[in-house]
Structures are given as C-alpha cells and as structure tokens.
Design a protein around this motif. Sequence first.
Motif, short mmCIF file in Angstrom:
data_model
loop_
_atom_site.label_atom_id
_atom_site.label_comp_id
_atom_site.label_asym_id
_atom_site.label_seq_id
_atom_site.Cartn_x
_atom_site.Cartn_y
_atom_site.Cartn_z
N CYS A 1 0.83 -1.20 0.00
CA CYS A 1 0.00 0.00 0.00
C CYS A 1 0.86 1.25 0.00
CB CYS A 1 -0.94 0.01 1.20
SG CYS A 1 -0.09 0.22 2.78
N MET A 2 0.16 2.35 -0.20
CA MET A 2 0.77 3.68 -0.21
C MET A 2 -0.10 4.58 0.65
SD MET A 2 1.39 6.02 -3.57
CE MET A 2 2.95 5.25 -4.03
N HIS A 3 0.53 5.50 1.38
CA HIS A 3 -0.21 6.48 2.17
C HIS A 3 0.18 7.88 1.73
CE1 HIS A 3 -1.94 4.15 5.67
NE2 HIS A 3 -1.19 3.23 5.08
N ALA A 4 -0.76 8.79 1.84
CA ALA A 4 -0.53 10.22 1.66
C ALA A 4 -1.02 10.90 2.93
CB ALA A 4 -1.29 10.74 0.44
N PHE A 5 -0.33 11.96 3.33
CA PHE A 5 -0.66 12.66 4.57
C PHE A 5 -0.80 14.16 4.35
CE2 PHE A 5 1.73 8.85 5.74
CZ PHE A 5 0.89 8.26 6.68
N PRO A 6 -1.76 14.58 3.52
CA PRO A 6 -1.93 16.03 3.32
C PRO A 6 -2.54 16.70 4.55
CG PRO A 6 -3.64 14.83 2.15
CD PRO A 6 -2.69 13.80 2.73
N SER A 7 -2.17 17.93 4.76
CA SER A 7 -2.73 18.72 5.85
C SER A 7 -4.26 18.72 5.74
CB SER A 7 -2.21 20.15 5.78
OG SER A 7 -2.96 21.01 6.60
N ILE A 8 -4.92 18.72 6.88
CA ILE A 8 -6.38 18.81 6.86
C ILE A 8 -6.83 20.16 6.29
CG2 ILE A 8 -6.72 17.15 8.74
CD1 ILE A 8 -7.29 19.57 10.60
N HIS A 9 -5.91 21.11 6.23
CA HIS A 9 -6.21 22.46 5.72
C HIS A 9 -5.83 22.62 4.25
CE1 HIS A 9 -7.14 23.59 9.79
NE2 HIS A 9 -5.95 23.19 10.19
N ASN A 10 -5.52 21.51 3.57
CA ASN A 10 -5.13 21.57 2.16
C ASN A 10 -6.18 20.82 1.32
OD1 ASN A 10 -3.95 21.34 -0.36
ND2 ASN A 10 -1.89 21.03 0.45
N PRO A 11 -7.28 21.49 0.98
CA PRO A 11 -8.36 20.80 0.26
C PRO A 11 -7.93 20.26 -1.10
CG PRO A 11 -8.80 23.17 0.38
CD PRO A 11 -7.60 22.90 1.24
N ALA A 12 -7.02 20.93 -1.79
CA ALA A 12 -6.61 20.47 -3.12
C ALA A 12 -5.90 19.12 -3.04
CB ALA A 12 -5.71 21.51 -3.79
N SER A 13 -4.96 18.97 -2.12
CA SER A 13 -4.25 17.70 -1.99
C SER A 13 -5.16 16.59 -1.49
CB SER A 13 -3.03 17.84 -1.07
OG SER A 13 -2.01 18.58 -1.73
N ASN A 14 -6.08 16.92 -0.60
CA ASN A 14 -7.04 15.91 -0.16
C ASN A 14 -7.94 15.48 -1.30
OD1 ASN A 14 -6.84 15.33 2.88
ND2 ASN A 14 -6.57 17.54 2.76
N ALA A 15 -8.29 16.41 -2.19
CA ALA A 15 -9.12 16.08 -3.35
C ALA A 15 -8.38 15.14 -4.31
CB ALA A 15 -9.54 17.35 -4.09
N VAL A 16 -7.07 15.33 -4.47
CA VAL A 16 -6.28 14.41 -5.31
C VAL A 16 -6.41 13.00 -4.77
CG1 VAL A 16 -3.93 13.77 -6.00
CG2 VAL A 16 -4.66 16.16 -6.15
N CYS A 17 -6.26 12.84 -3.47
CA CYS A 17 -6.38 11.50 -2.86
C CYS A 17 -7.76 10.90 -3.13
CB CYS A 17 -6.13 11.58 -1.36
SG CYS A 17 -4.44 12.03 -0.91
N GLN A 18 -8.78 11.70 -2.95
CA GLN A 18 -10.14 11.22 -3.16
C GLN A 18 -10.35 10.81 -4.62
OE1 GLN A 18 -13.19 14.03 -2.10
NE2 GLN A 18 -14.65 12.39 -1.71
N LYS A 19 -9.89 11.62 -5.56
CA LYS A 19 -10.05 11.32 -6.99
C LYS A 19 -9.34 10.04 -7.39
CE LYS A 19 -10.30 16.16 -8.33
NZ LYS A 19 -9.52 17.27 -8.90
N LEU A 20 -8.25 9.72 -6.71
CA LEU A 20 -7.46 8.55 -7.07
C LEU A 20 -7.79 7.32 -6.22
CD1 LEU A 20 -4.08 10.32 -7.83
CD2 LEU A 20 -5.73 9.37 -9.46
N ASN A 21 -8.93 7.38 -5.54
CA ASN A 21 -9.47 6.24 -4.80
C ASN A 21 -8.66 5.81 -3.59
OD1 ASN A 21 -11.73 5.97 -6.55
ND2 ASN A 21 -10.37 5.01 -8.04
N PHE A 22 -7.94 6.76 -3.00
CA PHE A 22 -7.36 6.49 -1.69
C PHE A 22 -8.52 6.38 -0.70
CE2 PHE A 22 -3.57 8.10 -3.66
CZ PHE A 22 -2.49 7.74 -2.88
#
Length: 173
Positions: free
Chosen positions: A125-146
Amino acid sequence: MAEQVNKPHVRIEPWSESNLDLLRKINAPEMMEHLGGPETEEQLLRRHKRYLEIGGKGSGRMYSIVLHHDNETVGSVGYWDSHHKEESIYEIGWSVLPSYQGRGIATAAVAAAIANANVEKKHSCMHAFPSIHNPASNAVCQKLNFQLISDCEFEYPPGNFMRCNDWRLEFDA
C-alpha cells in the motif's frame, strides 16, 4: 473522447541535477504553507541530493512533472519507503507550482507515480498525509481512490507537528 481532450497531458521524469531550480520555486512561502514553511538553502541542497539518490538506493523515486505540449516543468511528485503504524509502506507527496494548479496536473502526475510504485511490488500500500487544511491535496487523494483512514498528527518537517488526513491506497495484488 471529450474526457481525453480535457485531461492534462503530463509526464513524470526522474529527478535530475537540473531540477534544483524547480525545488527552489517549490520552496516559496505559498507552496510551503502546509509543510512547515520554506527551507534554508542548505536544507534545499540536502533535499536535492536525497532526491537525486533515492532511486539508486531502491527506497523510492522522485520525479519532476513536465507538461507534454511545451516541456515546461511544473512540479514534483515522489514516493519513498516509510513506516506507519508498524507497517512498511510507500509514502507519497507532490507539489505543483501555483500558476499550474487547478488543472488536474497533480492528479495525473500522482496517478503516474502510483502506477510506477505498483509495478515495483515492494509494498502492499501507499499512504498520503496532506494537511487537513489543504483541500486540493485531499481532493487528489479522493479522486485517485485512496481510502480516508482518519486524521492524525504528523511530524513534518522534524520538530513541526501538523494535523493531516491519513489516506491509504491498496496496490493491485
């Protein structure tokens, strides 16, 4: 067909000596807002050296993000060995220069890096840890099915604790 036309045409290239200037651009205050602030020149030079060496060590990969149509280098993406909750994982991170944000470039580049990491079959697996205050990076994770696991406290850079979302992506078996 329309979806293909709107898709950003990017490629990722292995990190090279010529990417030091890109690293300096990424180090701008607005780019480092969610990552503890800009680094000193000495820290940048050490980071650049790590990025150059990571692939040869077999502990991950760093890439520059390049637009196909004009060969403009617009950001970075990479993954590296890490441990999280007693599990060996890849951690992934990315940056896209401000004038290129909001165009799907990060999503396309992160998808390409994920595909490369998946081929290696080193971690499950792979993990990403974007800041809770960074909506753009969190959206990338969501779009890529994390899968969003939880929010967590994360130390980055060393000595700086921040609230992050823990996103997990399972690799193909």
